[in-house]
Design a protein around this motif. Structure first.
Motif, PDB file in Angstrom:
ATOM      1  N   ALA A  13       0.818  -1.217   0.000  1.00  0.00           N
ATOM      2  CA  ALA A  13       0.000   0.000   0.000  1.00  0.00           C
ATOM      3  C   ALA A  13       0.849   1.262   0.000  1.00  0.00           C
ATOM      4  O   ALA A  13       0.314   2.369  -0.093  1.00  0.00           O
ATOM      5  N   ARG A  14       2.178   1.085   0.132  1.00  0.00           N
ATOM      6  CA  ARG A  14       3.104   2.214   0.188  1.00  0.00           C
ATOM      7  C   ARG A  14       2.702   3.194   1.301  1.00  0.00           C
ATOM      8  O   ARG A  14       2.621   4.403   1.093  1.00  0.00           O
ATOM      9  N   LYS A  15       2.469   2.632   2.487  1.00  0.00           N
ATOM     10  CA  LYS A  15       2.109   3.480   3.613  1.00  0.00           C
ATOM     11  C   LYS A  15       2.866   3.063   4.860  1.00  0.00           C
ATOM     12  O   LYS A  15       3.214   1.896   5.045  1.00  0.00           O
ATOM     13  N   PHE A  16       3.144   4.060   5.713  1.00  0.00           N
ATOM     14  CA  PHE A  16       3.777   3.848   7.010  1.00  0.00           C
ATOM     15  C   PHE A  16       2.729   4.121   8.083  1.00  0.00           C
ATOM     16  O   PHE A  16       1.957   5.091   7.984  1.00  0.00           O
ATOM     17  N   THR A  17       2.705   3.272   9.084  1.00  0.00           N
ATOM     18  CA  THR A  17       1.661   3.366  10.106  1.00  0.00           C
ATOM     19  C   THR A  17       2.273   3.433  11.501  1.00  0.00           C
ATOM     20  O   THR A  17       3.489   3.351  11.664  1.00  0.00           O
ATOM     21  N   GLY A  18       1.410   3.586  12.506  1.00  0.00           N
ATOM     22  CA  GLY A  18       1.909   3.743  13.872  1.00  0.00           C
ATOM     23  C   GLY A  18       2.711   5.018  14.015  1.00  0.00           C
ATOM     24  O   GLY A  18       3.736   5.059  14.709  1.00  0.00           O
ATOM     25  N   ILE A  19       2.243   6.080  13.363  1.00  0.00           N
ATOM     26  CA  ILE A  19       2.982   7.346  13.331  1.00  0.00           C
ATOM     27  C   ILE A  19       3.025   7.995  14.710  1.00  0.00           C
ATOM     28  O   ILE A  19       2.036   8.003  15.450  1.00  0.00           O
ATOM     29  N   ARG A  20       4.188   8.525  15.051  1.00  0.00           N
ATOM     30  CA  ARG A  20       4.364   9.298  16.289  1.00  0.00           C
ATOM     31  C   ARG A  20       4.879  10.689  15.932  1.00  0.00           C
ATOM     32  O   ARG A  20       5.894  10.817  15.257  1.00  0.00           O
ATOM     33  N   ARG A  21       4.168  11.718  16.404  1.00  0.00           N
ATOM     34  CA  ARG A  21       4.605  13.105  16.198  1.00  0.00           C
ATOM     35  C   ARG A  21       4.567  13.841  17.540  1.00  0.00           C
ATOM     36  O   ARG A  21       3.829  13.475  18.445  1.00  0.00           O
ATOM     37  N   GLY A  22       5.379  14.851  17.672  1.00  0.00           N
ATOM     38  CA  GLY A  22       5.394  15.654  18.890  1.00  0.00           C
ATOM     39  C   GLY A  22       6.307  15.133  19.975  1.00  0.00           C
ATOM     40  O   GLY A  22       6.643  15.851  20.907  1.00  0.00           O
ATOM     41  N   VAL A  23       6.722  13.879  19.858  1.00  0.00           N
ATOM     42  CA  VAL A  23       7.656  13.305  20.833  1.00  0.00           C
ATOM     43  C   VAL A  23       8.485  12.251  20.112  1.00  0.00           C
ATOM     44  O   VAL A  23       7.974  11.492  19.291  1.00  0.00           O
ATOM     45  N   PHE A  24       9.772  12.238  20.388  1.00  0.00           N
ATOM     46  CA  PHE A  24      10.686  11.285  19.769  1.00  0.00           C
ATOM     47  C   PHE A  24      11.069  10.240  20.805  1.00  0.00           C
ATOM     48  O   PHE A  24      11.542  10.587  21.893  1.00  0.00           O
ATOM     49  N   ARG A  25      10.842   8.959  20.489  1.00  0.00           N
ATOM     50  CA  ARG A  25      11.150   7.904  21.447  1.00  0.00           C
ATOM     51  C   ARG A  25      12.486   7.270  21.117  1.00  0.00           C
ATOM     52  O   ARG A  25      12.712   6.779  20.014  1.00  0.00           O
ATOM     53  N   ALA A  26      13.366   7.274  22.093  1.00  0.00           N
ATOM     54  CA  ALA A  26      14.677   6.652  21.936  1.00  0.00           C
ATOM     55  C   ALA A  26      14.716   5.360  22.759  1.00  0.00           C
ATOM     56  O   ALA A  26      13.730   4.643  22.823  1.00  0.00           O
ATOM     57  N   PHE A  27      15.837   5.061  23.404  1.00  0.00           N
ATOM     58  CA  PHE A  27      15.965   3.824  24.155  1.00  0.00           C
ATOM     59  C   PHE A  27      14.892   3.706  25.221  1.00  0.00           C
ATOM     60  O   PHE A  27      14.661   4.631  26.002  1.00  0.00           O
ATOM     61  N   GLY A  28      14.243   2.542  25.289  1.00  0.00           N
ATOM     62  CA  GLY A  28      13.252   2.286  26.330  1.00  0.00           C
ATOM     63  C   GLY A  28      12.159   3.330  26.315  1.00  0.00           C
ATOM     64  O   GLY A  28      11.512   3.572  25.299  1.00  0.00           O
ATOM     65  N   ASP A  29      11.944   3.962  27.453  1.00  0.00           N
ATOM     66  CA  ASP A  29      10.902   4.979  27.582  1.00  0.00           C
ATOM     67  C   ASP A  29      11.463   6.395  27.499  1.00  0.00           C
ATOM     68  O   ASP A  29      10.783   7.358  27.829  1.00  0.00           O
ATOM     69  N   LYS A  30      12.712   6.539  27.074  1.00  0.00           N
ATOM     70  CA  LYS A  30      13.330   7.854  26.987  1.00  0.00           C
ATOM     71  C   LYS A  30      12.727   8.621  25.823  1.00  0.00           C
ATOM     72  O   LYS A  30      12.742   8.152  24.667  1.00  0.00           O
ATOM     73  N   THR A  31      12.161   9.789  26.099  1.00  0.00           N
ATOM     74  CA  THR A  31      11.512  10.563  25.047  1.00  0.00           C
ATOM     75  C   THR A  31      12.012  12.002  25.048  1.00  0.00           C
ATOM     76  O   THR A  31      12.492  12.514  26.058  1.00  0.00           O
ATOM     77  N   TYR A  32      11.870  12.643  23.885  1.00  0.00           N
ATOM     78  CA  TYR A  32      12.285  14.032  23.713  1.00  0.00           C
ATOM     79  C   TYR A  32      11.180  14.783  22.971  1.00  0.00           C
ATOM     80  O   TYR A  32      10.577  14.244  22.038  1.00  0.00           O
ATOM     81  N   PRO A  33      10.903  16.023  23.355  1.00  0.00           N
ATOM     82  CA  PRO A  33       9.882  16.794  22.645  1.00  0.00           C
ATOM     83  C   PRO A  33      10.358  17.174  21.244  1.00  0.00           C
ATOM     84  O   PRO A  33      11.527  17.483  21.033  1.00  0.00           O
ATOM     85  N   VAL A  34       9.440  17.121  20.297  1.00  0.00           N
ATOM     86  CA  VAL A  34       9.731  17.466  18.909  1.00  0.00           C
ATOM     87  C   VAL A  34       8.671  18.443  18.420  1.00  0.00           C
ATOM     88  O   VAL A  34       7.475  18.258  18.681  1.00  0.00           O
ATOM     89  N   THR A  35       9.083  19.465  17.735  1.00  0.00           N
ATOM     90  CA  THR A  35       8.152  20.434  17.184  1.00  0.00           C
ATOM     91  C   THR A  35       7.335  19.798  16.058  1.00  0.00           C
ATOM     92  O   THR A  35       7.895  19.143  15.172  1.00  0.00           O
ATOM     93  N   VAL A  36       6.014  19.969  16.107  1.00  0.00           N
ATOM     94  CA  VAL A  36       5.131  19.451  15.055  1.00  0.00           C
ATOM     95  C   VAL A  36       4.945  20.525  14.000  1.00  0.00           C
ATOM     96  O   VAL A  36       4.596  21.669  14.306  1.00  0.00           O
ATOM     97  N   GLY A  37       5.164  20.155  12.751  1.00  0.00           N
ATOM     98  CA  GLY A  37       5.166  21.142  11.679  1.00  0.00           C
ATOM     99  C   GLY A  37       3.832  21.403  11.023  1.00  0.00           C
ATOM    100  O   GLY A  37       3.785  22.039   9.973  1.00  0.00           O
TER     101      GLY A  37
END
Length: 256
Positions: free
Chosen positions: A161-185
C-alpha cells in the motif's frame, strides 16, 4: 612510528574523583597513552558530563594535566560524526543537514492527527521498521523521517500500500521509555518530500561540508585542543556510510 608502538589504557567511566585510582591502575601496565572515554553527555554536541566533571571543560582539562604529569600521553574517544538522539541539533527543531538513505514524496496530505503516511514511490530495498532501541538492534537503520524541520517516527509499514503506520509526532522515542519533545510542523500537502534518515549506532549523521558538520567538528576540536590531547579515536565513523563522508569528516577534524 614509535608513537604507534605503545598500548593505550581505555578509561571508561572515569570521573575526576576517581582519576588517581585510574592512574594507579594504568601505571603497572606500561601503557603509553591514557584514553578518555565517555566524558560527554551526548555525542554530537559533546557537552562535558557534569556528573563526572562538575566544572565542565575546566575539570576535563585538569584531568588531562594530571594524566600527563603521571607520564602518559592523553587521547580521547569520539563517536566521530554521530549525532545522538536528544542532541540540541535535533530537538525540538531538527536541523535539515542530515544524511538520508532515500527521499519519498507524500502521496496524500499528512496532518497532525494522522496515524498513516502514504508515499508515491516503492519502498527503499533496505527500509526498516525496527528502531534501534537496544544493543541487539544497535545497527538498525531506524524508523525516522525528516519532513521539513520535524522528526516523524513510524512503527509499522505496508509495502504493497506504500504506507507507514503507527505514526508518532510531537515526541521522539529513543531507548526504552526515553523521550524528547519534537516540534510538530502542521499539515504537509501531497508532493512534500519525506527524508528517510540514515541511522546507525543510535545516531544520525551530518551532511558532509554542511554547517551541521562544522558544529560537530568544532566541538570535538575544542575539547581536543583545549585539553592538549595527542590522540583521537574515530569510533563509529563508518556509520556515515559513504567513503567521501567518512574521509571528509576525518580530514576536517585533523585539519583543525
Amino acid at each position: 612510528s614509535t608513537l604507534n608502538r605503545g598500548s593505550y589504557f581505555f578509561a571508561t567511566g572515569m570521573d575526576l574523583p576517581s582519576l588517581d585510582d585510574w592512574i594507579d591502575m594504568a601505571e603497572p601496565g606500561g601503557f603509553d597513552l591514557f584514553h578518555f572515554h565517555v566524558w560527554w553527555k551526548l555525542y554530537g554536541s559533546y557537552e562535558v558530563d557534569l556528573q563526572s566533571f562538575p566544572n565542565g571543560t575546566d575539570d576535563l582539562k585538569a584531568a588531562a594535566r594530571r594524566v600527563r604529569d603521571a607520564g602518559f600521553r592523553v587521547g580521547t574517544h569520539t563517536l566521530s560524526a554521530c549525532i545522538e538522539w536528544g542532541s540540541k541539533c535535533l530537538m525540538p527543531v531538527c536541523d535539515t543537514n542530515l544524511i538520508d538513505n532515500c527521499v519519498y514524496t507524500l502521496a496524500r496530505p499528512f496532518g497532525p492527527g494522522d496515524t498513516e503516511l502514504y508515499v508515491e514511490e516503492p519502498f527503499w530495498k533496505d527500509q526498516a521498521t525496527v528502531f534501534a532501541g537496544s544493543m541487539g538492534v544497535y545497527k538498525s537503520k531506524g524508523n525516522t523521517f525528516r519532513i521539513g524541520n520535524e522528526l516523524v517516527q513510524y512503527w509499522s509499514a505496508d509495502r504493497d500500500a506504500r504506507k507507514f503506520t503507527g505514526i508518532r509526532r510531537g515526541v521522539f522515542r529513543a531507548f526504552g521509555d526515553k523521550t524528547y519533545p519534537v516540534t510538530v510542523g502542521g499539515t504537509y500537502p501531497a508532493g512534500t518530500k519525506v527524508h528517510y534518515l540514515r541511522s546507525c549506532y543510535a545516531s544520525f549523521y551530518p551532511v558532509p561540508d554542511s554547517p551541521l558538520m562544522d558544529k560537530v567538528i568544532a566541538r570535538i576540536d575544542d575539547v581536543f585542543n583545549s585539553c592538549g590531547m595527542a590522540e583521537i579515536y574515530f569510533d563509529g565513523s563508518e556509520g556515515m556510510g559513504e567513503r567521501y563522508a567518512v574521509d571528509r569528516m576525518r580530514e576536517r577534524i585533523f585539519g583543525s
